[in-house]
Scaffold this active site. Structure first.
Site: not given
Ligand code: SD4
Length: 342
Positions: A100, A202, A220, A230, A254, A256
Site C-alpha cells: 500500500s 499506509t 500511500t 481516486r 484506513g 480515507g
Molecule cells: C487511503 N488511507 O487511501 C488510505 C489507505 C490506507 O492503510 O490507509 N491504507 O484511503
C-alpha cells in the site's frame, strides 16, 4: 515515568484545560480538564507546562518498526522531527513488499500505481502530492513542494513533472508481484474496500524531536483497485496528517473517505487543544465516524501525540497496531483500543 531532563517548561500547556464534553456514538468523552488523570494507556502523563524532549516516534502498522528506526537515527543526533518523519517513511516507500506504499503498492483498477503523500513541519508548513505516478518517493516530492514552491499540493502530471524537474528518477512502480495480484483481481473485478487485513500498509509517522517540536509524514498508494483518479485522505492536510507545534500531531490509516469527511487528524489536534488527552481525542474522532453511519465493514486507525509526550491510538475494529520509540527506547508494536469492542 520519563526522566525530568526530558521536559522543558512551557506556558503553553498551562493554557490548556477548558472543560468540554462530547456525546457521540457509544461513548461519552469525559470533560477534559488539564492535569486530570486520564484513561490513556500512556504511562507517562506529565503536568501541563512541561514539554517532552526525549524524542518520540509513532507510526502505523508493522512496517513502522524499520521506519521508526530510520526516524530515530535522525532524532537521536538532535535532528528535526520533520526530517525524521521523511526519513522514516522513505524506508517503506522503497520496500516492494509493502502493498500500500510506494513501489509494489497495489494499482488502481486500470493498473496504474498512483501515490498520495503529505508532510508537515513544526512551523506549520505543509507539502503534498496526490495521484503521482512513476516516482519512488512521493514523500520527498511533497517535501520539495513544501520547501521550494509557494504551493501546498501538486497533483497528477503536474506533480510528476515537478518531481522530474527536481531530479527524481522515474521508475515502474508496478512490480511483477503487484501486477499478478491485480490480474487475479481483474478476474472478478469485485471491489469492496474492506480495510484491515488485505490493504493496510499506509504509513503515517508522527515524531517529536529533542527540541520538543513536531513533524509528520503520511504516504500511500491508496486503496487497492480504487477508481482511476481516486485520491484518499493521506495527502490531505488535516485528514491523513496534521501537526500543530503548540499542541500535537495526529495521523490516520484506513478507509480515507471516512477520514476526509470528518477531517480526522485536524479534529484530533483540535480536541487536544481543548484539553483531551491524545487517547481521548483519537477515541472521539473514531466515535464521530461511527456516529455517522455504516462503519461495520470499514477500518480506521488513528495515532496522536501531544506536547507532553503522551500518546494515543484508537481504531474502529480490532487489529490496528502501531510502532513506538520513546526516549530512545524501542517499544516495538502496540495494539490500539477499538470502538467495536468498547
Ligand atoms: C487511503 N488511507 O487511501 C488510505 C489507505 C490506507 O492503510 O490507509 N491504507 O484511503
Amino acid at each position: 515515568m520519563q526522566s525530568r531532563r526530558h521536559f522543558l517548561s512551557s506556558s503553553l500547556g498551562a493554557a490548556i484545560g477548558a472543560g468540554i464534553g462530547y456525546v457521540i456514538g457509544k461513548r461519552q468523552a469525559k470533560p477534559a480538564v488539564a492535569n486530570e488523570p486520564s484513561d490513556s494507556p500512556s504511562d507517562n502523563r506529565q503536568a501541563p507546562g512541561e514539554i517532552y524532549t526525549g524524542g518520540l516516534v509513532l507510526s502505523t502498522w508493522n512496517h513502522g518498526i524499520p521506519a521508526n528506526h530510520a526516524a530515530w537515527e535522525v532524532l537521536k543526533s538532535g535532528g528535526r522531527a520533520v526530517d525524521a518523519a521523511e526519513a522514516g517513511v522513505r524506508v517503506v516507500e522503497a520496500d516492494p513488499a509493502g502493498t500500500s506504499v510506494g513501489i509494489g503498492g497495489a494499482p488502481d483498477r486500470d493498473g496504474h500505481v498512483t501515490l498520495d503523500a503529505c508532510i508537515m513541519d513544526e512551523t506549520g508548513n505543509a507539502g503534498a502530492v496526490c495521484y503521482l505516478q512513476d516516482i519512488m518517493h512521493p514523500i520527498s516530492v511533497a517535501r520539495k513542494v513544501m520547501d521550494d514552491t509557494p504551493h501546498v499540493m501538486l497533483s497528477g502530471s503536474g506533480a510528476r513533472q515537478f518531481a522530474v524537474e527536481q531530479g527524481f528518477e522515474t521508475v515502474d512502480l508496478l512490480t511483477p508481484e503487484s501486477k499478478a495480484r491485480w490480474e487475479e483481481w481483474l478476474a472478478t473485478s469485485s471491489y469492496k474496500p474492506i480495510i484491515n487485513v488485505e490493504n493496510h500498509d499506509t504509513i503515517g509517522l508522527i515524531a517529536m524531536d529533542q527540541q520538543g517540536n513536531f513533524g509528520g509524514a503520511c504516504t500511500t498508494s491508496g486503496l487497492a483497485y480504487k477508481m482511476h483518479g481516486r485520491v484518499g485522505d493521506s495527502p490531505i492536510i488535516g485528514a491523513g496528517l496534521y501537526v500543530d507545534n503548540e499542541i500535537g500531531a495526529a495521523t490516520a490509516t484506513g478507509l480515507g473517505e471516512l477520514v476526509m469527511k470528518t477531517c480526522g487528524s485536524f479534529l484530533i489536534v483540535e480536541l487536544m487543544r481543548q484539553g483531551l488527552s491524545p487517547q481521548e481525542a483519537c477515541e472521539e474522532a473514531v466515535a464521530r465516524i461511527c456516529s455517522k453511519g455504516d462503519y461495520k465493514n470499514y477500518q480506521i486507525g488513528y495515532l496522536a501525540m501531544n506536547k507532553q509526550g503522551e500518546t494515543g491510538a484508537f481504531s474502529i475494529h480490532p487489529g490496528f497496531n502501531y510502532a513506538m520509540i520513546k526516549g530512545g527506547e524501542d517499544k516495538g508494536m502496540q495494539d490500539s483500543g477499538n470502538f467495536s469492542e468498547s
